[in-house]
Motif scaffolding. Structure first.
Motif, short mmCIF file in Angstrom:
data_model
loop_
_atom_site.label_atom_id
_atom_site.label_comp_id
_atom_site.label_asym_id
_atom_site.label_seq_id
_atom_site.Cartn_x
_atom_site.Cartn_y
_atom_site.Cartn_z
N UNK A 49 -53.41 -8.20 2.50
CA UNK A 49 -52.35 -7.41 3.12
C UNK A 49 -52.78 -6.87 4.48
N UNK A 50 -54.02 -6.40 4.59
CA UNK A 50 -54.49 -5.88 5.88
C UNK A 50 -54.52 -7.00 6.92
N UNK A 51 -54.87 -8.22 6.50
CA UNK A 51 -54.83 -9.35 7.43
C UNK A 51 -53.42 -9.55 7.96
N UNK A 52 -52.44 -9.49 7.06
CA UNK A 52 -51.05 -9.68 7.47
C UNK A 52 -50.58 -8.55 8.38
N UNK A 53 -51.02 -7.33 8.12
CA UNK A 53 -50.63 -6.21 8.97
C UNK A 53 -51.13 -6.40 10.40
N UNK A 54 -52.36 -6.91 10.55
CA UNK A 54 -52.87 -7.20 11.89
C UNK A 54 -52.04 -8.30 12.54
N UNK A 90 -42.75 2.77 1.90
CA UNK A 90 -42.06 2.73 3.19
C UNK A 90 -41.03 3.85 3.21
N UNK A 91 -41.33 4.96 3.88
CA UNK A 91 -40.39 6.08 3.91
C UNK A 91 -39.12 5.77 4.69
N UNK A 92 -39.13 4.69 5.46
CA UNK A 92 -37.95 4.32 6.24
C UNK A 92 -36.85 3.73 5.36
N UNK A 93 -37.24 3.14 4.24
CA UNK A 93 -36.26 2.50 3.35
C UNK A 93 -36.31 3.04 1.94
N UNK A 94 -37.28 3.90 1.64
CA UNK A 94 -37.44 4.41 0.29
C UNK A 94 -38.07 3.41 -0.66
N UNK A 95 -38.71 2.38 -0.12
CA UNK A 95 -39.30 1.31 -0.93
C UNK A 95 -40.70 1.69 -1.39
N UNK A 96 -40.99 1.45 -2.66
CA UNK A 96 -42.33 1.58 -3.24
C UNK A 96 -42.63 0.23 -3.88
N UNK A 97 -43.74 -0.42 -3.45
CA UNK A 97 -43.92 -1.81 -3.81
C UNK A 97 -45.38 -2.14 -4.10
N UNK A 98 -45.62 -2.84 -5.23
CA UNK A 98 -46.91 -3.41 -5.55
C UNK A 98 -46.92 -4.89 -5.18
N UNK A 99 -48.09 -5.53 -5.40
CA UNK A 99 -48.30 -6.97 -5.22
C UNK A 99 -48.36 -7.34 -3.74
N UNK A 100 -49.52 -7.81 -3.31
CA UNK A 100 -49.74 -8.10 -1.89
C UNK A 100 -48.74 -9.13 -1.35
N UNK A 101 -48.46 -10.19 -2.11
CA UNK A 101 -47.52 -11.20 -1.64
C UNK A 101 -46.12 -10.61 -1.45
N UNK A 102 -45.68 -9.79 -2.40
CA UNK A 102 -44.36 -9.16 -2.29
C UNK A 102 -44.31 -8.22 -1.08
N UNK A 103 -45.39 -7.48 -0.88
CA UNK A 103 -45.43 -6.53 0.24
C UNK A 103 -45.39 -7.27 1.57
N UNK A 104 -46.17 -8.34 1.68
CA UNK A 104 -46.21 -9.11 2.93
C UNK A 104 -44.83 -9.67 3.26
N UNK A 118 -47.97 -16.81 2.19
CA UNK A 118 -47.94 -15.64 1.32
C UNK A 118 -47.96 -16.02 -0.14
N UNK A 119 -47.55 -17.27 -0.44
CA UNK A 119 -47.53 -17.74 -1.82
C UNK A 119 -48.01 -19.18 -1.87
N UNK A 120 -48.14 -19.70 -3.08
CA UNK A 120 -48.48 -21.10 -3.25
C UNK A 120 -49.96 -21.39 -3.07
N UNK A 127 -56.92 -16.13 -1.29
CA UNK A 127 -57.43 -15.19 -2.28
C UNK A 127 -58.85 -15.54 -2.70
N UNK A 128 -59.12 -16.83 -2.84
CA UNK A 128 -60.48 -17.25 -3.22
C UNK A 128 -61.48 -16.84 -2.15
#
Length: 252
Positions: A49-54, A90-104, A118-120, A127-128
């Motif tokens: 997730x941090x990689x995706x944020x960058x 995310x306070x902008x949308x009220x979203x609370x979310x687990x799972x790195x792929x879903x968050x990305x 993000x998947x597949x 991940x490995x």
């Protein structure tokens, strides 16, 4: 010791494929309020997730949740219902979310960016390599250390694959110090390499991404890590100096 730690951190970045270095799929919109992320530095899923944020060029307010931590782990569990990381709020949308792929995917969709792998199969490969990188981290950024709380979150200019920045993020995590992470991924190929090469020899443009421009305006330099502590008024470069400061100011 610093040389050994830097070498270890370079190995971690290498095993992770040096992902999280470039602004590759920039989000076209920035959140009005800071995104909130509950995570810990050594977690391989959190690293993805941090990689995706960058790469998306998004900042985030990090609440470190190392194992054994008592400052933000209970808060994260109360928000999401379980002790699982990463957890995005995310306070902008009220979203609370687990799972790195879903968050990305959520971040790319909500803030108009693009993601790849993000998947597949590509995700499994990432991940490995991230798990190997965590193993090479020798437990840094994993366990909580006794510390004094910070009244206000600190600020850190960093990008995910920076070996020197990782040393600081590991210590912030272990000390359970919240911080606003200003992701300053490289915006051009001319950013690759140490500042002495980039700035003195090639005279390349420095402000190639949003936070690189911001740091340049603030300090007349583009170098990571850069720490700002609003609790004491301290602002500083150099990972070794920052680590010494954090230990002296916040370690119990």
């Amino acid at each position: 010791m610093q040389t050994l730690n830097v070498t270890r951190s370079v190995l971690v970045s290498s095993l992770a494929g040096w992902r999280g270095a470039m602004v590759m799929r920039r989000a076209r919109r920035q959140p009005e309020q800071p995104l909130q992320l509950y995570e810990f530095e050594a977690c391989p899923y959190c690293r993805l997730l941090r990689e995706a944020l960058t790469e998306l060029d998004l900042d985030v307010l990090v609440y470190p949740c190392p194992k054994g931590g008592t400052r933000f782990r209970p808060q994260a569990e109360a928000l999401g219902g379980k002790a699982q990381f990463p957890l995005l709020v995310d306070p902008n949308t009220g979203t609370v979310l687990y799972e790195s792929a879903d968050i990305i995917e959520y971040l790319a969709r909500t803030y108009d960016g693009r993601v790849r792998g993000a998947r597949g199969v590509m995700r499994e490969i990432k991940l490995a390599s991230s798990s190997l990188a965590s193993a090479a981290g020798a437990g840094r950024g994993l366990m909580a250390r006794p510390s004094k709380p910070a009244a206000q979150p600190l600020e850190l200019y960093s990008f995910e694959s920076s070996p020197y920045s990782r040393l600081v993020r590991e210590r912030l995590c272990e000390l359970e110090l919240p911080y606003l992470l200003h992701n300053m991924g490289k915006g051009a190929k001319t950013d690759i390499g140490p500042p002495i090469v980039r700035d003195r020899w090639f005279k390349a443009e420095k402000g190639t991404s949003r936070n690189r421009r911001a740091l340049l305006e603030r300090t007349a330099r583009v170098q990571v890590p850069y720490l700002i502590d609003p609790n004491t008024g301290v602002e500083m470069f150099e990972s070794a100096d920052i680590l010494a400061y954090l230990n002296q100011t916040y370690a119990a």
